[in-house]
Design an enzyme around this catalytic site. Structure first.
Site, short mmCIF file in Angstrom:
data_model
loop_
_atom_site.label_atom_id
_atom_site.label_comp_id
_atom_site.label_asym_id
_atom_site.label_seq_id
_atom_site.Cartn_x
_atom_site.Cartn_y
_atom_site.Cartn_z
N HIS A 100 0.77 -1.16 -0.10
CA HIS A 100 -0.13 0.06 0.14
C HIS A 100 0.87 1.16 0.09
O HIS A 100 2.11 1.16 0.57
CB HIS A 100 -0.97 0.10 1.20
CG HIS A 100 -0.28 0.05 2.59
ND1 HIS A 100 0.24 1.11 2.96
CD2 HIS A 100 0.17 -1.08 3.39
CE1 HIS A 100 1.18 0.77 4.15
NE2 HIS A 100 0.89 -0.33 4.30
N GLU A 205 -1.93 -7.26 7.28
CA GLU A 205 -0.61 -7.23 8.00
C GLU A 205 -0.74 -7.95 9.17
O GLU A 205 -1.66 -8.51 9.55
CB GLU A 205 -0.50 -5.50 8.31
CG GLU A 205 0.88 -5.24 8.89
CD GLU A 205 2.08 -5.55 7.91
OE1 GLU A 205 2.43 -6.75 7.66
OE2 GLU A 205 2.64 -4.62 7.60
#
Ligand code: NAG
Ligand code: NAG
Ligand code: NAG
Length: 360
Positions: A100, A205
């Site tokens: 990201h 994550e």
């Protein structure tokens, strides 16, 4: 919203996972990022054709007009040949692993410094001016995703690259936004798969006690991108993050293996769907790279690297369940002394392992 009641499995600091019967390896010799001499910290995927090495391939020999084809067209042909000529228990896929763009949590870590961030600020939902619980992209982060967008368009136009057959995305807001800015409104080649990313829990994550690892409810995600599919069984509330225990690298690698097992050997056409986009995070991409036996390669925010992965299934092996421990991490209840590099709380505040915030 109240913090979820902690499940016994989490309080016992153990997560159970299915052991894989698939073995993953990285096939090297195709990309700069696979070579030890390549410096990840200065690597710019947009300057080097996604890192694809300029070379010939064995499969070129069967092509009539190989000289008129681009490097990416010939590489795709090579991957197709690897799949065509291998046993049904072997599958090759090119994973486009995208990190990201910069989120508010990244900006805050830089702003506060690692020690103060890890010991205190990361356990808060934000400060008086910024929010980083399930952080959104900063303007810089949006720009990084648009760089990826423009680069994909250039690769489609100039390299006639085969665009992904499947798209996957982590459920955290920063990755959803990044995938959206990267792939929405691309002028795709004829016959390309539609960009309709599947939101998968396990591409998230590494789960630490930081609030940036705490995802929003399913309904929030659905409202943000109503047209995107969400995998079956995805829970309304985040049942993995608890603000007390954190996944270890070993636990994360088991999770990454589990999610890769959901991407490979999925259907009869799985070999045909050889180009796969995964929009995820630095820690999770590091874990995926460990699982597929790739060298360590840290991606800068917004960066994308393709990796050619060979998966081999052992049809006779029985899947077994393994348990992997999570761990607690101590933090301060007030900002630590900013001069220290480790987590040292001011003397009035002993480190604790209880959550700082209990509301989203
Ligand atoms: C391959 O050659 C092209 C054109 O000369 C160049 O732009 C590209 O950077 C080269 N790729 C690598 C990985 O060196
Ligand atoms: C809050 O954190 C952001 C970084 O995410 C920083 O830019 C901003 O200055 C901080 N605000 C205050 C009031 O410290
Ligand atoms: C998704 O991307 C499009 C195209 O860049 C943009 O207009 C839109 O605002 C984005 N949506 C969200 C929710 O970020």
């Amino acid at each position: 919203m109240k913090l979820l009641a902690l499940t016994p499995a989490l309080m016992g600091l153990v997560a159970f996972a299915q052991a894989s019967t698939i073995t993953y390896t990285t096939v090297t010799g195709f990309f700069l990022q696979d070579e030890t001499a390549t410096d990840a910290s200065t690597f710019d995927y947009t300057a080097v054709n996604f890192g694809l090495l300029n070379r010939t391939y064995p499969a070129d020999q069967k092509l009539k007009h190989a000289k008129e084809l681009t490097q990416w067209e010939r590489f795709y042909n090579q991957v197709e040949q690897l799949n065509d000529e291998s046993h049904s228990d072997i599958e090759y896929k090119v994973l486009f692993l995208g990190r990201h763009g910069e989120g508010w949590h990244n900006a805050a870590q830089t702003y506060y410094g690692d020690a103060a961030w890890n010991c205190y600020w990361a356990e808060e939902n934000g400060n008086s001016t910024a929010t980083w619980m399930d952080a959104e992209l900063t303007d810089n982060g949006v720009d990084q995703a648009l760089v990826a967008h423009n680069f994909w368009q250039k690769e489609i136009d100039e390299q006639r690259i085969h665009t992904p057959d499947n798209y996957f995305v982590s459920p955290l807001t920063r990755t959803l936004q990044t995938a959206n800015y990267t792939f929405t409104d691309l002028k795709f080649p004829k016959g390309a798969a539609k960009f309709s990313p599947l939101i998968k829990e396990l591409f998230r994550e590494g789960i630490s006690i930081h609030t940036c690892d705490h995802r929003h409810p399913r309904s929030y995600i659905h409202d943000l991108f109503p047209e995107w599919p969400i995998e079956k069984g995805f829970s309304e509330e985040d049942e993995l993050w608890n603000g007390v225990t954190a996944e270890t690298s070993a636990a994360q690698d088991v999770r990454s293996t589990t999610v890769l097992d959901e991407v490979f050997f999925t259907s009869a056409s799985s070999k045909k769907d050889s180009f796969v986009s995964v929009t995820s995070h630095s820690g999770e991409i590091s874990s995926i790279l460990r699982v597929v036996g790739h060298r360590t390669f840290s991606l800068n925010t917004g960066a994308v690297i393709p990796v050619l992965v060979k998966a081999e299934r052992d049809a006779k092996a029985k899947a077994t369940t393994t348990s992997v421990a999570w761990t607690t991490s101590a933090h301060c209840t007030v900002p630590p002394l900013t001069s220290v590099t480790a987590c040292v709380c001011p003397s009035s505040a002993v480190p604790v392992t209880t959550p700082l915030v209990t509301d989203v």
